[in-house]
Structures are given as C-alpha cells and as structure tokens.
Design an enzyme around this catalytic site. Structure first.
Site, PDB file in Angstrom:
ATOM      1  CG  ASP A   1      40.592  43.574  41.697  1.00  0.00           C
ATOM      2  OD1 ASP A   1      41.527  43.558  41.736  1.00  0.00           O
ATOM      3  OD2 ASP A   1      39.625  42.581  42.286  1.00  0.00           O
TER       4      ASP A   1
ATOM      5  CG  HIS B   1      37.361  36.188  44.685  1.00  0.00           C
ATOM      6  ND1 HIS B   1      36.739  34.965  43.777  1.00  0.00           N
ATOM      7  CD2 HIS B   1      38.064  37.614  43.382  1.00  0.00           C
ATOM      8  CE1 HIS B   1      37.972  34.911  42.924  1.00  0.00           C
ATOM      9  NE2 HIS B   1      38.141  36.638  42.721  1.00  0.00           N
TER      10      HIS B   1
END
Length: 442
Positions: free
Chosen positions: A376, A319
């Site tokens: 996700d 991320h």
C-alpha cells in the site's frame, strides 16, 4: 457441485505426518498433524468438538486454517509470494494481467490458443447491457464507487441468467470472463457517473488495461490515448494485487460461496469486505498521511517520533503476514520511480514517501518490530501518477483482486467435500432468565 476432470481438480489434501496429543481433564486425544507442499504444518482439529465437546477460540483467525488451497503461497518470514508456485517477481516482469488471471483460476499457464480464446471472451463481454446504464442514474453523485461496484456486480448477474447455475466448465469460463471484463467497465462507468460525465463505451481494439484507461479518461469529443508506460504500470499494479491467500475479502468470497451463492454474489460480497480502511482502503490512508505531513510541514524525524510515542499511526508499514519487506512493495517502488520519471511528474508525495521509508528503516524501533513498507505504501503514489482519483484507489484494488476471488470460489466449487462455513463461538452473555413484563421494568 460438478464432477472434476483432469483439468479441474480441487486442492489436494495435505499429507499426514504425525499426531499431537491434547489432554483435557483426564482424557487424552490424538490430533492429526498435516503438512502442505511447502512444509507448512497444521494440527487438524476438525473432529475436536465431535469427540470432546470443546472448540478452540482464535479471534481474527490468526492461527486457524479455514481450507486447503493450491492457489497462492506466502512465506511471511522470508518475504515470498508465489501464484500457483510461480514467484511474483517473475510474473511482474514477464506476464500480463490476463495471463496471470488464467494461471490463478486454472492452475496452469494458458496455451496460445487458450489465452487468445479467453481474451476474445473478455472483449465479447466487456459491454454492459443498456438496461444497466439507468442504474447509474439511481446513485447520487456523492456515492462511493465501491458501493456502486458492489451493487452493479449483483445487478449484472440479473441480466445473465444463463451463467448463474455453473453446470459445466464452459459455463464457468463464460461467467468468469463476464465478471472480469464487466468489473472494469462498471468501475470506469462509476467514476464517470460520479463526476457527471458521459459513460464511455469500451473499444474492441484495445487490451484490458488500455481499455480501462480509455473508459476512465476519454470524452465523447476527445479520445484518450493511453501512455504505454502507464499501461505497463497499471498491468503491474493489477498483477501484484491479483491474489494474496486467505485475506479478509477472499475469505469472505469463500464464506459466501460455501452457502452455494453464485460467483457474482460471492465476489460482490468480496468488494464490500475490501472496502474497509484496514483492508483495501489502506493505500488511501497512506496518501492522507503524506498529505498531512506535507500540509503541516512536519519534519520526517518529528513524525517518526510521534509514531514511536503512538500519537499517530504509520500507514503503509508492517503487514499481518509479512515479517520482512513485502515483495510487492519492492517491485512497486521501482515502478513508481520509472512511471513518474517517464511522465515527468514531480510528486512531492513520492519525495516524502522515500524520505519516510529511509528515516523509518534507519530506526531500530521499526526494524525490531518488523515494520517494513507494504504494497500500500507505493501503490497510491503510482495510482496518483496515472491520474486515478483517491476515491477510486480501492476500486482499482478490487479490479486487480477479482482473478483471485474467482480462483478461490472455483476451487471451493470443485471440492465435493466442501461444506457451508459455520464458525462457532464462546457465549459470554446472560444465563437463563425470565421475561419481565412492561409494568415491572421501572
């Protein structure tokens, strides 16, 4: 901009804690150092160009703070996410999506009366004007639901001129309720239109998440009764996606809003930014990756080796902000296990996801690069278990993120010192040259 009240204060300015010295040629300039409430420090360069003629260059704004905000705090090193100071873990366990939305927008937990009133507004405004139903017929059945959602949010605003000017708090609350409620109705209608089935009206007796599932899966001759565990999982999904600081789509909402654009137009722009595969479309990429592994019968160790050789990408890991395990991913992982077990769904994609996570986290290559599962990675698995089609995944993200967009638009709206956003650039094109007539161009 309206006058703020005790209930509606803009984000406070950070405290001044010193100065940094910048030397340019033979000139020295003092730049203020400011500190936020969580000890984050920043060098204030707001007067740099004015006083020195220089600007800074920061592609993708990775080191640039574009605003002061009191909405969401992230500590990427420690894996911390808090909405208005409240840990995401507590909200995921105890809160509802609508309560969380109020918290994000107004900065405080709603009283019982406020929550009841706001929920009532959501019910009141959940229907679409009948004139809008014809708009869905204008889209081809191949249209992406995100394109329909963005277009329809702008179209909705045309039918509600009374909330466009945002003259007071009451008008804003009505506009926020309309946007939150109608976004969900538009999303379900877009799905129905895309598969050629009748658009289903919302029911006033159902809550926010129940109603969405009803509109998605009911038929005129067959009412869908949402499974309570699926409703809980949807609520959890929406809470975890409700805000995430100054990401691409939120920054877009603030950028558009800084021009004085209304709430609907600004959030419609946020939908377009979210549509990108590097942002809201990332959970779709995870499912596509797992399908590729499954269909090609690739072993997990083989796939991990391909990732390390940079032959393929490992989607759902790492991320931009988190250098630790994404706290939202931890929560969704547990939820995925529960939902699939409750629904007695055996999804080979979940088995592959677990195996991939285990294989990757045992490899120092990924640990050394802080490549941990992000939100996700498991969100797509949960949405699949609910029966949500892949082309609706990003739309689900948009429904969840709407409270955050509204909160950021409002925070900027309340700031009387806010100016239209106008980034600078370093020009690298041709220097002065003359116009060349056509007969001399060869």
């Amino acid at each position: 901009m309206p006058h703020s009240t005790a209930h509606n204060q803009p984000a406070p300015a950070p405290s001044s804690v010193g100065a940094a010295t910048l030397k340019i040629d033979d000139r020295t300039m003092e730049l203020p150092i400011v500190e936020g409430t969580e000890s984050e420090r920043a060098i204030d360069i707001s007067k740099l160009r004015q006083e020195t003629g220089h600007i800074t260059v920061d592609p993708a704004y990775g080191n640039t703070g574009s605003c002061n905000s009191a909405i969401t705090f992230i500590d990427g090193e420690k894996g911390i996410l808090r909405y208005r100071g409240v840990p995401i873990e507590q909200l995921a366990e105890r809160s509802t999506f609508i309560e969380t939305a109020w918290l994000l927008i107004y900065g405080q937990f709603p009283t019982r009366k406020q929550l009841s009133s706001f929920s009532g507004l959501l019910t009141t405004h959940q229907m679409l004007h009948e004139g809008l139903r014809n708009h869905f017929d204008g889209f081809p059945n191949t249209a992406h639901p995100m394109a329909i959602l963005s277009s329809m949010i702008n179209a909705v605003s045309c039918y509600h001129q009374d909330v466009m000017d945002m003259e007071d708090d009451e008008t804003f609350e009505s506009a926020a309720a309309r946007l939150l409620s109608k976004t969900r109705t538009i999303a379900a209608a877009a799905y129905k239109a895309s598969i050629g089935r009748p658009i289903i009206y919302p029911r006033p007796d159902l809550n926010y998440c129940q109603n969405f599932l009803h509109m998605m899966f009911s038929l005129p001759y067959s009412e869908h009764e949402p499974n309570p565990d699926v409703v809980d999982a949807l609520q959890l999904f929406l809470i975890l996606h409700a805000d995430h600081e100054q990401n691409c789509s939120t920054s877009t909402v603030r950028m558009v809003g800084s021009s004085g654009a209304n709430l609907f137009a600004s959030c419609s722009a946020g939908v377009c930014a979210l549509w990108g595969p590097l942002h809201g479309g990332a959970n779709v990429a995870v499912i596509q990756m797992l399908h590729e592994i499954h269909d090609q019968k690739i072993t997990m160790k083989e796939y991990v080796q391909r990732v390390k050789k940079r032959e393929v990408k490992l989607m759902g890991f790492g991320h931009r902000v988190y250098k630790n395990y994404d706290p939202r991913a931890k929560i969704l992982k547990g939820a995925a296990d529960k939902v699939l077990a409750t629904l007695k769904v055996h999804d080979p994609m979940l088995d592959l996801a677990r195996e991939l996570e285990e294989t990757a986290l045992e490899d120092s290559y990924f640990k050394d690069r802080n490549l941990y599962p992000n939100v996700d990675f498991y969100s797509g698995i949960i949405l699949r278990a609910m029966g949500i089609p892949v082309n609706m995944f990003t739309v689900m993200f948009a429904i969840g993120r709407m409270p955050g967009w509204i909160a950021h638009w409002r925070e900027q709206w309340l700031d009387t010192a806010s100016r239209i956003a106008r980034p600078r650039q370093v020009y690298t094109g041709q220097t002065l040259r003359d116009y060349v007539p056509m007969d001399q161009r060869g």
